[in-house]
Motif scaffolding. Sequence first.
Motif, PDB file in Angstrom:
ATOM      1  N   HIS A   1      -6.256 -13.256   6.421  1.00  0.00           N
ATOM      2  CA  HIS A   1      -6.799 -12.243   5.518  1.00  0.00           C
ATOM      3  C   HIS A   1      -6.517 -12.619   4.064  1.00  0.00           C
ATOM      4  CE1 HIS A   1      -7.724  -9.496   8.828  1.00  0.00           C
ATOM      5  NE2 HIS A   1      -6.565  -9.879   9.356  1.00  0.00           N
ATOM      6  N   ILE A   2      -7.572 -12.786   3.282  1.00  0.00           N
ATOM      7  CA  ILE A   2      -7.460 -13.086   1.849  1.00  0.00           C
ATOM      8  C   ILE A   2      -8.062 -11.922   1.083  1.00  0.00           C
ATOM      9  CG2 ILE A   2      -8.145 -14.649  -0.012  1.00  0.00           C
ATOM     10  CD1 ILE A   2      -8.384 -16.866   2.108  1.00  0.00           C
TER      11      ILE A   2
ATOM     12  N   LEU B   1      -2.938 -12.511   2.252  1.00  0.00           N
ATOM     13  CA  LEU B   1      -2.669 -13.205   0.997  1.00  0.00           C
ATOM     14  C   LEU B   1      -3.517 -12.569  -0.093  1.00  0.00           C
ATOM     15  CD1 LEU B   1      -1.371 -15.668  -0.513  1.00  0.00           C
ATOM     16  CD2 LEU B   1      -3.460 -16.932   0.070  1.00  0.00           C
ATOM     17  N   VAL B   2      -2.878 -12.119  -1.168  1.00  0.00           N
ATOM     18  CA  VAL B   2      -3.572 -11.476  -2.280  1.00  0.00           C
ATOM     19  C   VAL B   2      -3.674 -12.452  -3.444  1.00  0.00           C
ATOM     20  CG1 VAL B   2      -3.562  -9.551  -3.922  1.00  0.00           C
ATOM     21  CG2 VAL B   2      -2.711  -9.206  -1.587  1.00  0.00           C
ATOM     22  N   ILE B   3      -4.901 -12.670  -3.937  1.00  0.00           N
ATOM     23  CA  ILE B   3      -5.080 -13.447  -5.165  1.00  0.00           C
ATOM     24  C   ILE B   3      -4.661 -12.545  -6.308  1.00  0.00           C
ATOM     25  CG2 ILE B   3      -6.759 -14.616  -6.647  1.00  0.00           C
ATOM     26  CD1 ILE B   3      -8.340 -15.331  -4.134  1.00  0.00           C
ATOM     27  N   PHE B   4      -3.581 -12.921  -6.976  1.00  0.00           N
ATOM     28  CA  PHE B   4      -2.836 -11.988  -7.821  1.00  0.00           C
ATOM     29  C   PHE B   4      -2.641 -12.520  -9.240  1.00  0.00           C
ATOM     30  CE2 PHE B   4       1.519 -10.215  -8.898  1.00  0.00           C
ATOM     31  CZ  PHE B   4       1.038  -8.962  -9.256  1.00  0.00           C
ATOM     32  N   SER B   5      -3.197 -11.795 -10.213  1.00  0.00           N
ATOM     33  CA  SER B   5      -3.109 -12.230 -11.607  1.00  0.00           C
ATOM     34  C   SER B   5      -2.073 -11.462 -12.412  1.00  0.00           C
ATOM     35  CB  SER B   5      -4.474 -12.061 -12.287  1.00  0.00           C
ATOM     36  OG  SER B   5      -4.761 -10.678 -12.457  1.00  0.00           O
ATOM     37  N   GLY B   6      -1.658 -10.307 -11.911  1.00  0.00           N
ATOM     38  CA  GLY B   6      -0.785  -9.436 -12.709  1.00  0.00           C
ATOM     39  C   GLY B   6      -1.571  -8.407 -13.483  1.00  0.00           C
ATOM     40  N   GLY B   7      -2.903  -8.384 -13.280  1.00  0.00           N
ATOM     41  CA  GLY B   7      -3.751  -7.395 -13.937  1.00  0.00           C
ATOM     42  C   GLY B   7      -3.899  -6.128 -13.116  1.00  0.00           C
ATOM     43  N   GLN B   8      -4.630  -5.174 -13.665  1.00  0.00           N
ATOM     44  CA  GLN B   8      -4.814  -3.883 -13.007  1.00  0.00           C
ATOM     45  C   GLN B   8      -5.420  -4.021 -11.614  1.00  0.00           C
ATOM     46  OE1 GLN B   8      -7.686  -1.370 -14.923  1.00  0.00           O
ATOM     47  NE2 GLN B   8      -7.721   0.104 -13.241  1.00  0.00           N
ATOM     48  N   ASP B   9      -6.510  -4.759 -11.510  1.00  0.00           N
ATOM     49  CA  ASP B   9      -7.246  -4.824 -10.257  1.00  0.00           C
ATOM     50  C   ASP B   9      -6.446  -5.509  -9.150  1.00  0.00           C
ATOM     51  OD1 ASP B   9      -9.321  -3.539 -11.526  1.00  0.00           O
ATOM     52  OD2 ASP B   9     -10.477  -5.360 -11.885  1.00  0.00           O
TER      53      ASP B   9
END
Length: 221
Positions: free
Chosen positions: A118-119, A7-15
């Motif tokens: 997995h986070i 699981l990816v904590i995802f903002s839509g930013g580059q990183d």
Amino acid sequence: MSNEKALVIFSGGQDSTTCLLQAIEQYGAAQVEAITFYYGQRHAVELERARWIAQDLQIRQTELDLSLMQHITHNALMDSQAEIKTADNGLPTTFVDGRNALFLLYAAIYAKSQGIRHIITGVCETDFSGYPDCRDVFVKSMNVTLNLAMDYAFQIHTPLMYLSKAQTWALADQLGRLNYVREHTHTCYQGVVGGCGSCPSCVLREKGLAEYLAGRQAGAQ
């Protein structure tokens, strides 16, 4: 590729987009999910970017509303009238108290419900704005706390923790996605599409890109 899920904590930013792309390569698209948080951020255009990228990459995305944070804390990242600057305590006024702790907590709750161990989060303490909740020691402490709180063997991964912004661009390039990240992600704190070019986030992003491209060109000569 791993048979486990991530699981990816995802903002839509580059990183976070770079982390998502790396996770897809490592685990496979079918094994990767994204979780995105709305907390009243002034650069909410990143949420539009996150939705578009998740759909484009065919990744399942879950959005959670944490806007209740607006009622208990104040900062320049959630107040479009506040000045973005370094405060008297040395922290940028864009620092949101408890943000990454909440993100990791809610991500973990969701992950356990889906059988995900997995986070992945794109925090970094090399090129960062001095945020205490981007430090490795904080993430490791949260990992222990979440494992104890839920009696579940979470593994929090921070692939960018010790990378400079130039090295993060290099990673995107190694994944064959430099232009994708450059064209489709949003970083600007002011919420300006394409970037304002002057806020700390824009300056850091463009400085890192320029450093990487200059180094790549020098290496090719």
